[in-house]
Write an enzyme that holds these catalytic residues in place. Structure first.
Site, PDB file in Angstrom:
ATOM      1  N   HIS A  45     -16.083  40.896  44.214  1.00 34.62           N
ATOM      2  CA  HIS A  45     -15.025  40.170  43.921  1.00 34.62           C
ATOM      3  C   HIS A  45     -14.233  39.010  44.186  1.00 34.62           C
ATOM      4  O   HIS A  45     -13.979  37.872  44.343  1.00 34.62           O
ATOM      5  CB  HIS A  45     -14.204  41.347  44.037  1.00 34.62           C
ATOM      6  CG  HIS A  45     -12.432  40.854  42.959  1.00 34.62           C
ATOM      7  ND1 HIS A  45     -11.717  41.090  42.035  1.00 34.62           N
ATOM      8  CD2 HIS A  45     -11.035  40.096  43.495  1.00 34.62           C
ATOM      9  CE1 HIS A  45     -10.637  40.625  42.067  1.00 34.62           C
ATOM     10  NE2 HIS A  45     -10.998  40.169  42.523  1.00 34.62           N
ATOM     11  N   GLU A  46     -14.389  39.277  45.952  1.00 34.31           N
ATOM     12  CA  GLU A  46     -13.668  37.773  46.816  1.00 34.31           C
ATOM     13  C   GLU A  46     -14.788  36.857  46.382  1.00 34.31           C
ATOM     14  O   GLU A  46     -14.809  35.807  47.226  1.00 34.31           O
ATOM     15  CB  GLU A  46     -13.550  38.581  47.711  1.00 34.31           C
ATOM     16  CG  GLU A  46     -12.271  38.858  48.204  1.00 34.31           C
ATOM     17  CD  GLU A  46     -11.179  38.876  47.442  1.00 34.31           C
ATOM     18  OE1 GLU A  46     -11.298  37.758  47.608  1.00 34.31           O
ATOM     19  OE2 GLU A  46     -10.735  39.428  46.970  1.00 34.31           O
ATOM     20  N   HIS A  51     -14.236  34.983  43.720  1.00 34.79           N
ATOM     21  CA  HIS A  51     -13.603  33.656  43.887  1.00 34.79           C
ATOM     22  C   HIS A  51     -13.561  31.980  45.185  1.00 34.79           C
ATOM     23  O   HIS A  51     -14.245  31.274  44.626  1.00 34.79           O
ATOM     24  CB  HIS A  51     -12.306  34.027  44.848  1.00 34.79           C
ATOM     25  CG  HIS A  51     -11.439  35.323  43.840  1.00 34.79           C
ATOM     26  ND1 HIS A  51     -10.282  34.553  42.690  1.00 34.79           N
ATOM     27  CD2 HIS A  51     -10.893  35.922  44.461  1.00 34.79           C
ATOM     28  CE1 HIS A  51      -9.909  35.958  42.105  1.00 34.79           C
ATOM     29  NE2 HIS A  51     -10.131  36.693  42.996  1.00 34.79           N
TER      30      HIS A  51
END
Length: 376
Positions: free
Chosen positions: A67-68, A71
């Site tokens: 998820h990170e 980003h």
């Protein structure tokens, strides 16, 4: 984030793991192994449940990293500096510079939840398929659990409140529609505070009813309130600092002390005559080498002052932010890191020309509030 340890790089970005991550693994591993798996796949050994729970928790940690990383990947593609990725008990944080446009803000924000949805869908599909084809019920149940947790994670992150990804989406859409980034930032931060207070309230209601899992909800809410409050304060600062150069904000002249002085000599030759509470240390070439606050000197025992050098008790230059006189103050403040000294040294080449303190920034903000148009 304080309390984190660097654990390599992801996409060229430093990866840090907070000390609370093992607690996250133990919490989810225990919940999965002691409740979820026995309910969905009964009549297995305790060792099977324990190992499967631990594997599931580690897979969840990997999905948080994905998820990170999404980003970070999107930000790098948009030319945004990514400073670090940190995993901790409440998930993950990607520290990066501010996007220059609403479109970039939107894409960076949605990339994380979309990744969680993709991981969630793939895990659920793989779990169902594995159970149907091989009959491996326990691994299949772990994958299905992992998938649903990622789906919930994606949905939660899309709530319209800073610092959640949904708050960034709100910022981007309001910025694009109104052209007013500051207004968008304030609205999203306010939403974060409201959501945080709501989660804290719901968490404590759950605790009072005997559901101690509500403590986790209250902790998340407390985190949202703190971070959203900081973002709201930042949103108020940005308009006041926009266009202001470091030279316009700095104060001087700066009182200095040679870094090879002993503490005793510094006290008698410099500190007792100083008009400020902070001294800038300089090396043999006159270049700044650190910062020393007078209270630090006062705490040094008298018997050590004759031999201890001031450079040994000062804040090293590596923990101090520096900038040039023509640098924009808004960009300079982006360089500040947790744990660094909040004071900023202004240098022209290697020559010290001034210092920026919290009081200097407050002065700029007060002038903006009064409606002044001058930077000086």
């Amino acid at each position: 984030m304080n309390g984190s340890v660097r654990m390599g790089r992801v996409l060229g970005v430093p990866l840090r793991v907070h000390w609370s991550v093992p607690l996250l693994v133990l919490l989810f591993g225990s919940s999965l192994g002691s409740r979820t798996l026995p309910a969905s796949v009964p009549d297995q050994s305790s060792a099977t449940y324990t190992v499967a729970g631990l594997v599931g928790a580690l897979l969840l940690l990997g999905s948080l990293l994905a998820h990170e990383a999404a980003h970070a990947f999107t930000a790098l593609k948009k030319g945004i500096e990514v400073k670090s990725i940190t995993l901790w008990a409440l998930g993950g944080m990607t520290e990066m510079g501010r996007p220059r446009g609403a479109g970039a803000t939107f894409l960076v924000a949605v990339s994380g939840p979309l990744t969680s949805f993709v991981v969630g869908g793939a895990a659920i599909g793989a779990g169902i398929g594995l159970d149907a084809v091989s009959g491996w019920a326990v691994p299949a149940a772990v994958l299905v659990w992992l998938g649903w947790v990622n789906v919930v994670l994606g949905v939660f992150n899309l709530l319209p409140a800073t610092p959640l990804d949904g708050g960034r989406v709100v910022q981007a859409l309001m910025w694009w529609r109104t052209g007013d980034r500051d207004r968008a930032d304030r609205a999203a931060a306010r939403g974060g505070q409201i959501l945080g207070i709501l989660l804290i309230s719901l968490g404590w209601i759950a605790v009072l009813r005997g559901a101690f899992g509500g403590l986790w909800l209250a902790l998340v809410g407390f985190f949202l309130v703190i971070v959203a409050g900081a973002e709201r304060q930042r949103a108020r600062l940005v308009p006041a600092l926009r266009g202001v150069k470091a030279a316009d904000a700095m104060s001087g002249p700066v009182e200095t002390c040679p870094d090879w002085f002993t503490v005793e000599r510094c006290v008698h030759d410099v500190a007792l005559r100083a008009h400020h509470s902070t001294l800038v240390l300089t090396d043999f070439q006159g270049r700044p080498s650190g910062l020393l606050r007078l209270p630090q000197l006062a705490r040094i025992p008298a018997e050590q002052r004759q031999t201890l050098r001031v450079r040994d008790v000062a804040t090293a230059l590596s923990h101090i932010t520096t900038c040039a006189p023509d640098d924009l103050l808004e960009d300079v403040l982006e360089k500040l890191r947790p744990g660094m000294d909040p004071r900023i040294l202004v240098t022209d080449g290697q020559h010290l020309v001034g210092i920026i303190t919290a009081r200097d920034i407050s002065r700029i903000v007060q002038r903006h509030t009064l409606g002044g148009t001058e930077n000086q």
